[in-house]
Design an enzyme around this catalytic site. Structure first.
Site, PDB file in Angstrom:
ATOM      1  CD  GLU A 120      69.655 -20.371  17.463  1.00 29.49           C
ATOM      2  OE1 GLU A 120      69.650 -20.845  18.622  1.00 29.49           O
ATOM      3  OE2 GLU A 120      70.225 -19.303  17.170  1.00 29.49           O
ATOM      4  CD  GLU A 147      75.640 -18.166  21.094  1.00 29.02           C
ATOM      5  OE1 GLU A 147      75.688 -18.457  19.880  1.00 29.02           O
ATOM      6  OE2 GLU A 147      74.572 -18.093  21.726  1.00 29.02           O
TER       7      GLU A 147
END
Length: 317
Positions: A120, A147
């Site tokens: 994150e 991602e």
């Protein structure tokens, strides 16, 4: 570099300090040196880490479908900029306590969330680059690339391949049936995570420049395709298009050749990658999707009804 917020005493003060120490000593430098720097909109020079039980309907610690954490780009703005009260107006990462830290028991183990913190935080620094530093202000990176980069950060932190994603790739019916690399599908996102992870690792191995290519991609001011294609042209083949490279990636997943474009450079970490053969009727492929069919030595004749952008590639193993 960290301040830890805890909701409803979800973890102890000692566990919060443990989390902050790991972020300060190992995670912060890894991400900032390899991906980019965070912003500092609240002026305290720290990343806020909010630990709480994310309400994702997970009742047991052994379920597969739960949220380990997230980053919200709205927190990088003042609420007055957004015309709504949705921002915490600070650099913040949200980390799940249960079941992420549960370790299949009622005793929480904060070390289970370390890779989530890396993942994150990487998203956070990428968002800062895309939204506030590059000329394409307020842009967001496509999820397939964002991602893939965050998973690359996890692998760098763990110093090992992400075998869970390889295993999911091997077993995924969505990938077998042609799941697109480029079009994210939130109805079954693990297939997309697996494809993005393997694609970025394939690009890294083919470029032979180590992890440095990831920051190059983030700093590139063009589109996601242009950013990846710049790596391809600079380090792999100046005449190879992004589309052709995606096809080579799909072939590499089958052949896993020790050398050349159709493999992972002999990297034994990817020897366990296996591909399932498609056995359904005509697939409905999206851009970046692919299926593998077995011909038993025969030749597949291109169908006259196929889309103009569908190609057939012979692979002999």
């Amino acid at each position: 570099h960290a301040e830890v917020w805890v909701h409803n005493e979800a973890i102890t003060s000692a566990q919060a300090a443990q989390l902050a120490t790991e972020f300060d000593q190992n995670i912060y430098s890894l991400v900032t040196e390899n991906f980019g720097m965070p912003s500092d909109i609240d002026g305290n020079g720290r990343i806020a880490i909010l630990c709480f039980d994310i309400q994702d309907h997970s009742a047991r610690a052994d379920v597969d479908n739960y949220t380990t954490g997230y980053f919200g780009a709205a927190d990088l703005y003042k609420n007055e900029q957004l015309d709504m009260q949705v921002s915490n107006e600070m650099e913040m990462i949200y980390v799940d306590t249960y079941p992420t830290m549960a370790n299949h028991s009622s005793n929480l183990d904060v070390t289970k969330s370390y890779s989530t913190l890396v993942h994150e935080f990487q998203h956070l620094v990428t968002a800062v680059q895309e939204r506030f530093i590059e000329t394409k202000h307020n842009a967001t990176m496509a999820k397939w690339l964002d991602e893939g980069l965050a998973l690359a950060a996890e692998q760098m932190y763990l110093k090992r391949p992400l075998t869970d994603y390889i295993q999911y790739f091997n077993e995924s019916s969505a990938i077998r049936d042609g799941r697109s690399l480029l079009e994210w599908d939130n109805t079954g996102p693990l297939a997309n995570y697996s494809l993005s992870y393997l694609f970025l690792q394939y690009l890294k191995i083919q470029a032979n420049q180590g992890d440095a290519i990831f920051r190059e991609i983030i700093l590139h001011e063009g589109t996601e395709v242009e950013a990846v294609e710049s790596i391809i042209h600079k380090y792999i083949d100046s005449n190879l298009s992004f589309s052709e490279f995606m096809t080579a990636f799909r072939i590499a997943l089958v052949l896993k050749a020790d050398t050349g474009l159709y493999g992972f450079g002999g990297n034994k970490n990817f020897d366990t990658v296996t591909t399932q053969v498609y056995n359904g009727s005509a697939p409905n492929l999206k851009a970046g999707g692919a299926v593998i069919v077995r011909t038993n030595g025969g030749v597949v004749e291109p169908s006259s009804s196929k889309g103009n952008d569908i190609t057939f590639t012979g692979v002999y193993k």
